[in-house]
Design an enzyme around this catalytic site. Structure first.
Site, PDB file in Angstrom:
ATOM      1  N   LEU A  65      45.947  37.827  42.443  1.00 21.40           N
ATOM      2  CA  LEU A  65      47.271  38.219  42.948  1.00 21.40           C
ATOM      3  C   LEU A  65      47.742  37.284  44.054  1.00 21.40           C
ATOM      4  O   LEU A  65      48.906  37.324  44.446  1.00 21.40           O
ATOM      5  CB  LEU A  65      47.249  39.665  43.446  1.00 21.40           C
ATOM      6  CG  LEU A  65      47.119  40.746  42.368  1.00 21.40           C
ATOM      7  CD1 LEU A  65      47.054  42.135  43.016  1.00 21.40           C
ATOM      8  CD2 LEU A  65      48.265  40.685  41.369  1.00 21.40           C
ATOM      9  N   ARG A  66      46.811  36.467  44.586  1.00 20.45           N
ATOM     10  CA  ARG A  66      47.117  35.351  45.521  1.00 20.45           C
ATOM     11  C   ARG A  66      47.584  35.761  46.904  1.00 20.45           C
ATOM     12  O   ARG A  66      47.839  34.903  47.739  1.00 20.45           O
ATOM     13  CB  ARG A  66      48.183  34.417  44.914  1.00 20.45           C
ATOM     14  CG  ARG A  66      47.863  33.856  43.542  1.00 20.45           C
ATOM     15  CD  ARG A  66      46.646  32.994  43.523  1.00 20.45           C
ATOM     16  NE  ARG A  66      46.559  32.176  42.301  1.00 20.45           N
ATOM     17  CZ  ARG A  66      45.419  31.659  41.862  1.00 20.45           C
ATOM     18  NH1 ARG A  66      44.281  31.863  42.507  1.00 20.45           N
ATOM     19  NH2 ARG A  66      45.398  30.927  40.765  1.00 20.45           N
ATOM     20  N   HIS A 181      30.715  34.374  38.830  1.00 20.86           N
ATOM     21  CA  HIS A 181      31.368  33.199  38.252  1.00 20.86           C
ATOM     22  C   HIS A 181      30.238  32.219  37.969  1.00 20.86           C
ATOM     23  O   HIS A 181      29.694  31.601  38.883  1.00 20.86           O
ATOM     24  CB  HIS A 181      32.368  32.636  39.265  1.00 20.86           C
ATOM     25  CG  HIS A 181      32.940  31.290  38.913  1.00 20.86           C
ATOM     26  ND1 HIS A 181      34.277  31.083  38.668  1.00 20.86           N
ATOM     27  CD2 HIS A 181      32.356  30.072  38.783  1.00 20.86           C
ATOM     28  CE1 HIS A 181      34.492  29.803  38.398  1.00 20.86           C
ATOM     29  NE2 HIS A 181      33.339  29.162  38.471  1.00 20.86           N
ATOM     30  N   ASP A 307      41.811  36.858  33.752  1.00 19.26           N
ATOM     31  CA  ASP A 307      41.694  35.726  34.697  1.00 19.26           C
ATOM     32  C   ASP A 307      43.091  35.142  34.966  1.00 19.26           C
ATOM     33  O   ASP A 307      43.270  33.920  35.033  1.00 19.26           O
ATOM     34  CB  ASP A 307      40.743  34.640  34.189  1.00 19.26           C
ATOM     35  CG  ASP A 307      40.291  33.701  35.302  1.00 19.26           C
ATOM     36  OD1 ASP A 307      40.728  33.896  36.461  1.00 19.26           O
ATOM     37  OD2 ASP A 307      39.520  32.776  35.024  1.00 19.26           O
ATOM     38  N   PHE A 325      43.160  24.371  37.988  1.00 17.37           N
ATOM     39  CA  PHE A 325      42.661  25.131  36.834  1.00 17.37           C
ATOM     40  C   PHE A 325      43.332  26.500  36.816  1.00 17.37           C
ATOM     41  O   PHE A 325      43.437  27.149  37.862  1.00 17.37           O
ATOM     42  CB  PHE A 325      41.156  25.347  36.954  1.00 17.37           C
ATOM     43  CG  PHE A 325      40.312  24.119  36.732  1.00 17.37           C
ATOM     44  CD1 PHE A 325      39.937  23.758  35.449  1.00 17.37           C
ATOM     45  CD2 PHE A 325      39.872  23.345  37.793  1.00 17.37           C
ATOM     46  CE1 PHE A 325      39.139  22.647  35.226  1.00 17.37           C
ATOM     47  CE2 PHE A 325      39.063  22.230  37.588  1.00 17.37           C
ATOM     48  CZ  PHE A 325      38.697  21.872  36.294  1.00 17.37           C
TER      49      PHE A 325
HETATM   50  O1  DOR Z   1      40.919  28.611  35.950  1.00 19.54           O
HETATM   51  C1  DOR Z   1      40.584  29.231  36.942  1.00 19.54           C
HETATM   52  N1  DOR Z   1      41.449  29.517  37.931  1.00 19.54           N
HETATM   53  N2  DOR Z   1      39.296  29.642  37.053  1.00 19.54           N
HETATM   54  C2  DOR Z   1      38.804  30.194  38.178  1.00 19.54           C
HETATM   55  O2  DOR Z   1      37.639  30.524  38.207  1.00 19.54           O
HETATM   56  C3  DOR Z   1      39.679  30.366  39.368  1.00 19.54           C
HETATM   57  C4  DOR Z   1      41.095  30.436  38.979  1.00 19.54           C
HETATM   58  C5  DOR Z   1      42.058  30.300  40.134  1.00 19.54           C
HETATM   59  O3  DOR Z   1      41.856  30.966  41.157  1.00 19.54           O
HETATM   60  O4  DOR Z   1      43.055  29.586  40.011  1.00 19.54           O
END
Ligand code: DOR
Length: 431
Positions: A65-66, A181, A307, A325
């Site tokens: 959710l950041r 993880h 995710d 990512f």
């Molecule tokens: O792709 C991903 N993004 N894998 C993760 O483990 C963390 C996540 C992120 O927080 O952006």
């Protein structure tokens, strides 16, 4: 207030129900599940669900959710609204915020913000180590008392086996699961996509399957040693599936999740060099993908979790090796798995709903994900026939980073009720 959800097919795996039935909601709780065709009780508002599936509200255990700190990517207001659009009534959110959710005050802040600005139930996950740096354990009891439902350093591994052993021993004392993880950084180092044919052909540095599998093996060994409840995040390889199967065969209390993107995409999509396919763990081979589907069907993998990892445009519109990512997943998860797995008969509707409701509830020990009389009326209504094209520009999430744009999908959620309150109806947010 009384509401009757009428004329639909109720799928409630927790109560082994899959039949035409009406659901009566009163004062935010499930009042009754009435076999279809019974007349409507007096004084009720009726919500027509003809031709639709009525299921427990979906639960996603792996959401970024950041907030706090990365509100440019997402915040609790936008993330919970995106979740409601995706049919989710509860999410567990990962602690890789800024500051990291490694103290009780951050956990309490998230819960307070969720009550104030969110539209669904939010369950914060606490970090395992301070700043998720792998060196010092958090105050697990304090975080639990503040409302944490699990511990994870998601985004990065706990590299020290001794630190993970300690974390497992303490998590057992406070009776919460560890969400791991699984990544050996010495093997994945600087990798961008799955190591194999495509990484070779495209000239993108590979991340071997072994980077995940050696950590899955380590954590299973440590879980057996400590007796902790271990949940394995975003499993992506056939080798991991084999290890989990063997561990479960010996009776270990381990659970595992798989994402919609690992179930539906392979590393072949990287041929377009789109950073929207860049995710960790990376998209794997077709053999891996098929083994993940089989594992989910056979119960070796327990749940589907998105995710959901929103990023800004700048963080994705750049050179491949600099791009972050992650995939924005909340708004496409259900129709994606419905279209690609249920319609193709790789999974039954009951299996899909169980993997997104009662099973994730079980992992973190919350009494949700069922339509039991007396339970909170968290309900999702799905239209299996509704076909829509994914358009990231229409996402409610701030994230636009999806590899699924332009796909025609069916099985969209058309209503989301949280505690009996309609939050989304006919693909429109009400909150
Ligand atoms: O792709 C991903 N993004 N894998 C993760 O483990 C963390 C996540 C992120 O927080 O952006």
């Amino acid at each position: 207030m009384r509401l009757l959800i009428k004329g639909g097919t109720v799928i409630d795996p927790a109560n082994k129900i899959n039949q035409a039935a009406d659901v009566l909601v009163e004062d935010g709780k499930i009042k009754a599940v009435l076999p279809g065709g019974a007349g409507a009780p007096a004084d009720v508002e009726v919500l027509d669900a003809s031709g639709r599936l009525v299921v427990p509200g979906l639960i996603d255990l792996h959401v970024h959710l950041r907030e706090p700190g990365f509100e440019r990517k997402e915040d609790i207001a936008s993330g919970t609204r995106a979740a409601a659009m995706g049919g989710f009534t509860s999410v567990a959110c990962m602690p890789n915020t800024n500051p990291v959710a490694d103290t009780r005050s951050v956990i309490e802040y998230i819960r307070t913000r969720a009550l104030k600005t969110g539209v669904i139930n939010v369950f914060p996950i606490g970090a395992i180590t301070r700043s998720s740096e792998g060196r010092e354990l958090v105050e697990m009891g304090d975080l639990r008392d503040g409302g944490a439902v699990a511990f994870s350093d998601d985004g990065r591994p706990v590299s020290s086996a001794q630190m993970m052993r300690l974390a497992m021993e303490y998590s057992k004392i406070v009776n919460l699961p560890i969400i791991s993880h699984c990544e050996d950084l010495t093997l994945s180092e600087d990798g961008l996509i799955n190591e194999g044919y495509w990484s070779m052909l495209l000239g993108l540095r590979g991340i071997p399957a072994a980077a995940e599998e050696v950590m899955v093996a380590r954590d299973l060994i440590l879980a057996e040693m400590t007796g902790c409840r271990l949940h394995l995040a975003h499993i992506s390889t056939e080798g991991s599936v084999r290890l989990i199967e063997a561990a479960k065969g010996r009776g270990l209390a381990v659970t595992a999740e798989v994402t919609p993107h690992h179930l539906t995409l392979t590393d072949a999509v990287n041929a377009n060099y789109s950073t929207n396919n860049k995710v960790n763990p990376p998209l794997r081979s077709e053999e891996d993908r098929l083994s993940l589907i089989r594992a989910l069907r056979d119960g070796v993998i327990d749940i589907i979790a998105t995710d959901h990892a929103p990023h800004t445009r700048e963080e994705k519109d750049c050179e491949y090796d600099l791009a972050f990512f992650g995939i924005t997943g909340l708004e496409t998860a259900l129709p994606l798995v419905w279209t690609e797995l249920v319609e193709k008969q790789a999974l039954t509707p009951e299996q899909l709903i169980a993997a997104m409701t009662v099973k994730p509830a079980g992992v973190i020990g919350i009494d949700r994900g069922n339509l039991t009389v007396g339970a909170d009326a968290d309900i999702t209504i799905i239209d299996p026939g509704l076909e829509l094209t994914v358009n990231a520009e229409e996402f409610v999430s701030k994230g636009r980073n999806t590899p699924f744009g332009g796909m025609k999908l069916r099985g969209w959620p058309v209503a989301t009720l949280v505690g009996g309150r309609l939050v989304m109806r006919e693909r429109k947010l009400l909150a």
